[in-house]
Scaffold this motif. Sequence first.
Motif, PDB file in Angstrom:
ATOM      1  N   GLY A   1      34.826  54.161  17.992  1.00  9.91           N
ATOM      2  CA  GLY A   1      34.391  53.918  19.363  1.00  9.91           C
ATOM      3  C   GLY A   1      34.205  52.440  19.649  1.00  9.91           C
ATOM      4  O   GLY A   1      34.622  51.932  20.694  1.00  9.91           O
ATOM      5  N   LEU A   2      33.597  51.726  18.693  1.00  9.64           N
ATOM      6  CA  LEU A   2      33.335  50.298  18.912  1.00  9.64           C
ATOM      7  C   LEU A   2      34.630  49.484  18.947  1.00  9.64           C
ATOM      8  O   LEU A   2      34.770  48.555  19.743  1.00  9.64           O
ATOM      9  N   SER A   3      35.586  49.852  18.080  1.00  8.30           N
ATOM     10  CA  SER A   3      36.837  49.085  18.087  1.00  8.30           C
ATOM     11  C   SER A   3      37.579  49.320  19.405  1.00  8.30           C
ATOM     12  O   SER A   3      38.195  48.418  19.961  1.00  8.30           O
ATOM     13  N   ASN A   4      37.484  50.549  19.897  1.00  9.01           N
ATOM     14  CA  ASN A   4      38.044  50.844  21.218  1.00  9.01           C
ATOM     15  C   ASN A   4      37.420  49.953  22.281  1.00  9.01           C
ATOM     16  O   ASN A   4      38.107  49.386  23.127  1.00  9.01           O
ATOM     17  N   LEU A   5      36.104  49.838  22.229  1.00  9.35           N
ATOM     18  CA  LEU A   5      35.372  49.029  23.205  1.00  9.35           C
ATOM     19  C   LEU A   5      35.804  47.578  23.137  1.00  9.35           C
ATOM     20  O   LEU A   5      35.965  46.915  24.161  1.00  9.35           O
ATOM     21  N   TRP A   6      35.979  47.095  21.924  1.00 11.74           N
ATOM     22  CA  TRP A   6      36.425  45.704  21.748  1.00 11.74           C
ATOM     23  C   TRP A   6      37.759  45.492  22.440  1.00 11.74           C
ATOM     24  O   TRP A   6      37.971  44.511  23.143  1.00 11.74           O
ATOM     25  N   MET A   7      38.674  46.449  22.236  1.00 12.10           N
ATOM     26  CA  MET A   7      39.987  46.333  22.870  1.00 12.10           C
ATOM     27  C   MET A   7      39.847  46.294  24.388  1.00 12.10           C
ATOM     28  O   MET A   7      40.501  45.508  25.074  1.00 12.10           O
ATOM     29  N   ILE A   8      38.982  47.161  24.901  1.00 16.08           N
ATOM     30  CA  ILE A   8      38.795  47.197  26.362  1.00 16.08           C
ATOM     31  C   ILE A   8      38.172  45.887  26.835  1.00 16.08           C
ATOM     32  O   ILE A   8      38.552  45.345  27.872  1.00 16.08           O
ATOM     33  N   LEU A   9      37.252  45.362  26.027  1.00 17.30           N
ATOM     34  CA  LEU A   9      36.624  44.082  26.381  1.00 17.30           C
ATOM     35  C   LEU A   9      37.666  42.968  26.422  1.00 17.30           C
ATOM     36  O   LEU A   9      37.690  42.158  27.357  1.00 17.30           O
ATOM     37  N   VAL A  10      38.540  42.941  25.424  1.00 12.34           N
ATOM     38  CA  VAL A  10      39.599  41.919  25.394  1.00 12.34           C
ATOM     39  C   VAL A  10      40.422  42.003  26.674  1.00 12.34           C
ATOM     40  O   VAL A  10      40.704  41.002  27.325  1.00 12.34           O
ATOM     41  N   LYS A  11      40.753  43.234  27.034  1.00 11.79           N
ATOM     42  CA  LYS A  11      41.623  43.395  28.200  1.00 11.79           C
ATOM     43  C   LYS A  11      40.870  43.229  29.516  1.00 11.79           C
ATOM     44  O   LYS A  11      41.482  43.096  30.571  1.00 11.79           O
ATOM     45  N   ALA A  12      39.537  43.246  29.454  1.00  9.55           N
ATOM     46  CA  ALA A  12      38.752  43.083  30.682  1.00  9.55           C
ATOM     47  C   ALA A  12      38.455  41.615  30.963  1.00  9.55           C
ATOM     48  O   ALA A  12      37.917  41.288  32.017  1.00  9.55           O
ATOM     49  N   THR A  13      38.801  40.708  30.035  1.00  6.33           N
ATOM     50  CA  THR A  13      38.448  39.302  30.241  1.00  6.33           C
ATOM     51  C   THR A  13      39.029  38.696  31.525  1.00  6.33           C
ATOM     52  O   THR A  13      38.402  37.811  32.089  1.00  6.33           O
ATOM     53  N   PRO A  14      40.202  39.152  32.015  1.00  2.61           N
ATOM     54  CA  PRO A  14      40.662  38.582  33.287  1.00  2.61           C
ATOM     55  C   PRO A  14      39.711  38.820  34.453  1.00  2.61           C
ATOM     56  O   PRO A  14      39.872  38.217  35.508  1.00  2.61           O
ATOM     57  N   LEU A  15      38.706  39.692  34.261  1.00  7.62           N
ATOM     58  CA  LEU A  15      37.706  39.862  35.319  1.00  7.62           C
ATOM     59  C   LEU A  15      36.960  38.561  35.585  1.00  7.62           C
ATOM     60  O   LEU A  15      36.382  38.378  36.650  1.00  7.62           O
ATOM     61  N   LEU A  16      36.989  37.660  34.617  1.00  6.70           N
ATOM     62  CA  LEU A  16      36.378  36.338  34.790  1.00  6.70           C
ATOM     63  C   LEU A  16      36.899  35.670  36.048  1.00  6.70           C
ATOM     64  O   LEU A  16      36.175  34.999  36.778  1.00  6.70           O
ATOM     65  N   PHE A  17      38.173  35.847  36.265  1.00  5.13           N
ATOM     66  CA  PHE A  17      38.876  35.281  37.412  1.00  5.13           C
ATOM     67  C   PHE A  17      38.195  35.731  38.701  1.00  5.13           C
ATOM     68  O   PHE A  17      38.006  34.950  39.634  1.00  5.13           O
ATOM     69  N   LEU A  18      37.781  36.995  38.698  1.00  8.06           N
ATOM     70  CA  LEU A  18      37.129  37.591  39.860  1.00  8.06           C
ATOM     71  C   LEU A  18      35.774  36.938  40.122  1.00  8.06           C
ATOM     72  O   LEU A  18      35.306  36.879  41.241  1.00  8.06           O
ATOM     73  N   LEU A  19      35.152  36.451  39.038  1.00  8.36           N
ATOM     74  CA  LEU A  19      33.821  35.871  39.166  1.00  8.36           C
ATOM     75  C   LEU A  19      33.893  34.376  39.425  1.00  8.36           C
ATOM     76  O   LEU A  19      32.895  33.680  39.361  1.00  8.36           O
ATOM     77  N   GLY A  20      35.098  33.852  39.667  1.00  6.45           N
ATOM     78  CA  GLY A  20      35.211  32.442  40.006  1.00  6.45           C
ATOM     79  C   GLY A  20      35.253  31.529  38.798  1.00  6.45           C
ATOM     80  O   GLY A  20      35.231  30.320  38.950  1.00  6.45           O
ATOM     81  N   VAL A  21      35.314  32.098  37.591  1.00  2.89           N
ATOM     82  CA  VAL A  21      35.488  31.256  36.408  1.00  2.89           C
ATOM     83  C   VAL A  21      36.988  30.975  36.280  1.00  2.89           C
ATOM     84  O   VAL A  21      37.799  31.871  36.433  1.00  2.89           O
ATOM     85  N   GLU A  22      37.318  29.712  36.024  1.00  2.34           N
ATOM     86  CA  GLU A  22      38.738  29.360  35.968  1.00  2.34           C
ATOM     87  C   GLU A  22      39.292  29.745  34.605  1.00  2.34           C
ATOM     88  O   GLU A  22      39.332  28.957  33.682  1.00  2.34           O
ATOM     89  N   ASP A  23      39.732  30.982  34.488  1.00  5.78           N
ATOM     90  CA  ASP A  23      40.206  31.493  33.207  1.00  5.78           C
ATOM     91  C   ASP A  23      41.728  31.393  33.126  1.00  5.78           C
ATOM     92  O   ASP A  23      42.365  30.775  33.977  1.00  5.78           O
ATOM     93  N   ILE A  24      42.319  32.017  32.113  1.00 11.09           N
ATOM     94  CA  ILE A  24      43.757  31.853  31.911  1.00 11.09           C
ATOM     95  C   ILE A  24      44.571  32.453  33.052  1.00 11.09           C
ATOM     96  O   ILE A  24      45.622  31.936  33.392  1.00 11.09           O
ATOM     97  N   VAL A  25      44.075  33.531  33.662  1.00 13.13           N
ATOM     98  CA  VAL A  25      44.833  34.133  34.762  1.00 13.13           C
ATOM     99  C   VAL A  25      44.859  33.183  35.967  1.00 13.13           C
ATOM    100  O   VAL A  25      45.895  32.993  36.604  1.00 13.13           O
ATOM    101  N   TYR A  26      43.710  32.563  36.246  1.00 10.76           N
ATOM    102  CA  TYR A  26      43.642  31.610  37.352  1.00 10.76           C
ATOM    103  C   TYR A  26      44.659  30.492  37.141  1.00 10.76           C
ATOM    104  O   TYR A  26      45.439  30.172  38.040  1.00 10.76           O
TER     105      TYR A  26
END
Lengths: 238, 291
Positions: B201-226
Amino acid sequence: MKHLILTAAALALTASMGLAQTVRMGTEGAYPPYNFINDSGEVDGFERELGDELCTRAELTCEWVTNEWDSIIPNLVSGNYDAIIAGMSITEERDEVIDFSEAYTPPDPSAYAALSGDVDLEGGVIAAQTGTIQAAHVAGSGATLVEFATPDETIAAVRNGEVDAVLADKAFLRPVVEESSEMVFAGDDILLGSGIGVGLRESDGELKTKFDAAIQSMKADGTLNALITKWLPDSATW
Amino acid sequence: MFSFCSDPTALTDAQWLACYLTTGKHMAFYLSFVTVMLLLLITAPVALAFGFGGAVAARSQILPLRWFGKTYTAMVRGVPDIAFFLFFVIALDQGLEWINHQIRCPDWTDPIRNGLEFRVCPQAKIPLGTSAQTWHEAYNFGLAVFTFAIVFGAFAANVLFGAMQAVPRGQLETAEAYGMTRRQVFRRILVPQMWVYAMPGLSNLWMILVKATPLLFLLGVEDIVYWARELGGAKTQAFTYPHPDWRLYYFLGLLVFYLFLTKASEVFFERLMRRLTLGQATLGGEGQRTA
């Protein structure tokens, strides 16, 4: 003890002086030549040069920050920065929410750009950036409006054939059309809005006075006209 | 960066590319990969801590604490990530400023909520309007990390709660028979054994967390997607390095980066699982013993 109090007082004084003087300037950074992020990662363009000059004249320390266009007004209102200087035309709807300085450009011509000169501008599909006066104009013109979050995407949509044409400020479209073999201007230019101004919070009357005075002084000595001619060759001057 | 970059119009293709890829803007792009990794490396342990706390609270014998644990997991898990992100970050920011305002400006008379405006006194702004842009960015990043940790902590709490329930009752009973207290059983028997059940379960969560990082863009943090979008967009002659729409290549680069990151994580989790299974009363542990 006395020394401590003095230091504290000095600190408080500098802190309050600092508070009065630093102005955070919010811009979009994606709308050349008005404002864009240049290759060294700095805000650049007409409004960068204008804003820096306004700050010098108003004796303010200014810091530039970028913000997405669609949340640029809410973030001004909630205090993330103190002024919007992002090619924002003064309109009645916006004026209800925020305040504007006096205009620093006369009404700016907008133009349609398309892949051919004879597209149907009244009944076709037209792209515009969300929340712009151009989007409002297309919505009222009878054409089908497709909105995009960034100016860049509106151009990409024309190139992929997703839309028939894009409506945007002519100064923004001109280099795009000139440097492309496939895109041309279609139809006539239209004048929208009542000029571009600095957006400010309604409660920031003092800052508005300062910016107004600086803009007037730049109008008076011709420096503003020189900037407009340099960056926005299609626009009228004062 | 390179000495020959001073006149970009007079360069060969290879030189042009070398100069282009080392502009200040590209450096900011490369730095944003560090931002994303930093987010992951801070968020993961904090979320795990929140999850552990939530799971312990949900199993607690004290009723209000149990309610708290259960409500936390149910509420956060039940709200779409994006909605929670957009709401929580604004609420947290305004909440902090409001508290700060009450402390620093007790004599302030103007209303804080004035129509659409949320306006605390200038001394209560977080960070202060006068602070450098770096502080504003650090603050936004901090808010983002905290929000990520709350969301992923709720999921982790559920995983850990399940894992604690999955530890064979016999193991705990034996510990009790040896005279261990409740607390000792928890610390010495339950926690060390639960990880093997929690790992999938935790490794699954980690994967989801990795893939959720572009949400940073939504919060105005200048991340890789920006930066990928900003750099990839068509550039006219107003820029030093004009080019057509290259977003496809930039996003392709991101795709490769994320695939690489998730693959590396998979390898890591496989090894960790092998280690955790060692000597456990599970099918995997038994398999390792008889092999």
